[in-house]
Design a protein around this motif. Sequence first.
Motif, PDB file in Angstrom:
ATOM      1  N   THR A 189       0.830  -1.207   0.000  1.00 60.77           N
ATOM      2  CA  THR A 189       0.000   0.000   0.000  1.00 60.77           C
ATOM      3  C   THR A 189       0.864   1.256   0.000  1.00 60.77           C
ATOM      4  N   GLU A 190       1.896   1.259   0.848  1.00 58.37           N
ATOM      5  CA  GLU A 190       2.790   2.416   0.915  1.00 58.37           C
ATOM      6  C   GLU A 190       3.537   2.614  -0.401  1.00 58.37           C
ATOM      7  N   ALA A 191       3.948   1.540  -1.025  1.00 57.70           N
ATOM      8  CA  ALA A 191       4.650   1.654  -2.305  1.00 57.70           C
ATOM      9  C   ALA A 191       3.736   2.243  -3.372  1.00 57.70           C
ATOM     10  N   ALA A 192       2.481   1.814  -3.390  1.00 53.99           N
ATOM     11  CA  ALA A 192       1.528   2.353  -4.355  1.00 53.99           C
ATOM     12  C   ALA A 192       1.290   3.840  -4.135  1.00 53.99           C
ATOM     13  N   ALA A 193       1.444   4.292  -2.873  1.00 55.80           N
ATOM     14  CA  ALA A 193       1.264   5.709  -2.547  1.00 55.80           C
ATOM     15  C   ALA A 193       2.531   6.529  -2.777  1.00 55.80           C
ATOM     16  N   GLY A 194       3.621   5.861  -3.184  1.00 55.64           N
ATOM     17  CA  GLY A 194       4.848   6.572  -3.495  1.00 55.64           C
ATOM     18  C   GLY A 194       5.853   6.669  -2.374  1.00 55.64           C
ATOM     19  N   GLU A 195       5.648   5.960  -1.259  1.00 56.42           N
ATOM     20  CA  GLU A 195       6.615   5.999  -0.157  1.00 56.42           C
ATOM     21  C   GLU A 195       7.907   5.331  -0.623  1.00 56.42           C
ATOM     22  N   HIS A 196       9.040   6.070  -0.549  1.00 52.80           N
ATOM     23  CA  HIS A 196      10.242   5.614  -1.236  1.00 52.80           C
ATOM     24  C   HIS A 196      10.881   4.392  -0.589  1.00 52.80           C
ATOM     25  N   HIS A 197      10.772   4.219   0.732  1.00 47.63           N
ATOM     26  CA  HIS A 197      11.334   3.025   1.358  1.00 47.63           C
ATOM     27  C   HIS A 197      10.581   1.771   0.894  1.00 47.63           C
ATOM     28  N   ALA A 198       9.269   1.868   0.810  1.00 45.97           N
ATOM     29  CA  ALA A 198       8.463   0.740   0.358  1.00 45.97           C
ATOM     30  C   ALA A 198       8.733   0.435  -1.114  1.00 45.97           C
ATOM     31  N   ALA A 199       8.868   1.473  -1.927  1.00 47.31           N
ATOM     32  CA  ALA A 199       9.175   1.264  -3.342  1.00 47.31           C
ATOM     33  C   ALA A 199      10.535   0.593  -3.505  1.00 47.31           C
ATOM     34  N   ALA A 200      11.510   1.009  -2.700  1.00 50.60           N
ATOM     35  CA  ALA A 200      12.846   0.400  -2.763  1.00 50.60           C
ATOM     36  C   ALA A 200      12.788  -1.062  -2.321  1.00 50.60           C
ATOM     37  N   ALA A 201      11.984  -1.353  -1.298  1.00 48.50           N
ATOM     38  CA  ALA A 201      11.847  -2.722  -0.819  1.00 48.50           C
ATOM     39  C   ALA A 201      11.251  -3.619  -1.899  1.00 48.50           C
ATOM     40  N   LEU A 202      10.230  -3.130  -2.606  1.00 49.93           N
ATOM     41  CA  LEU A 202       9.605  -3.930  -3.654  1.00 49.93           C
ATOM     42  C   LEU A 202      10.553  -4.152  -4.835  1.00 49.93           C
ATOM     43  N   ALA A 203      11.336  -3.131  -5.177  1.00 47.52           N
ATOM     44  CA  ALA A 203      12.306  -3.288  -6.260  1.00 47.52           C
ATOM     45  C   ALA A 203      13.355  -4.326  -5.883  1.00 47.52           C
TER      46      ALA A 203
END
Length: 312
Positions: free
Chosen positions: A221-235
């Motif tokens: 959810t956080e990654a979809a909202a653009g939170e950079h730590h969550a986006a980095a974790a998913l990558a």
Amino acid sequence: MTTGQGTLALVGDIGATTARLALARDGMPVPGSAARRATADHASAEALLADYLRTQDGAPRTACLAVAGPVRGGSAWMRNRGWQIGADALSAVLGLDHVTLLNDLQAQGLALDRLGAAAQDPLLAGAPEPAAARLVIGLGTGVNCAPVHVVPGAALPVVPATEGGAVALPVHDAESLALVDWLRGTAGGATVEEALSGRGLARLWRFAGGHGRLGPQDVLTEAAAGEHHAAAALALYARLLGHAARDMALAHLALGGVWLAGGLARAVAPCLRRNGFEAAFRADPLTAEIPVQVVADDAAAVLGCARLAASD
């Protein structure tokens, strides 16, 4: 011992979080019998299954059950739930003549030939080699895999049990090396499961700099909202999964295709397409043409159990 044609059987996939149950006849679930139960709502597998059977009109005499854990000598240990499940104990408590236990990824493998197009979501296109081994990788509360081998003339494929999630996490660059050291200090070990299960995704968020505690769905959810730590974790998750899936495919020479199964696999699939999964998986010439699909059917393992229950 397995059930013959026409015999009513209890079939199910008992996961660490959710159990998917049904009655089956002639290798297929009986319409209207499918149900889901939260495993946390029950003290034991016996209690869970007894609760389900009280809601059904039929009286099965046998059962074929997939369990999220290793099965040895008619007994299964569900590490992520803390349950010991014994075939003899289930037979006695539930009044069944016979119970077959198998690992849940084995049941997923037995279901592959029963999955229609709508139950499979293509992730990477490829050219499967006819009659070659296939591989199912399960991603959820835990991680595991199972190879699927076609035997000419046999009614069922051979699907050996593995504990693929317990192998060491592949190290391929400085970041993954740092992650291995970090997991050893925070999780007690750097296995594929500790990085790529649901709790693993939450750990990757903390490794990427996130503070506090988020569950895997929160990270998505956080990654979809653009939170950079969550986006980095998913990558990072996508790259790690690509390398791990490639290693598993090579170990089993799964030139017939790879299937990703489980709730987490379905949840992260869109993120895999946007990140480095493909580059990591395609890094070896032998995996360059292997197709990868996501099992969209949440109850696929139940189909595998029904198929096994009807075999001679």
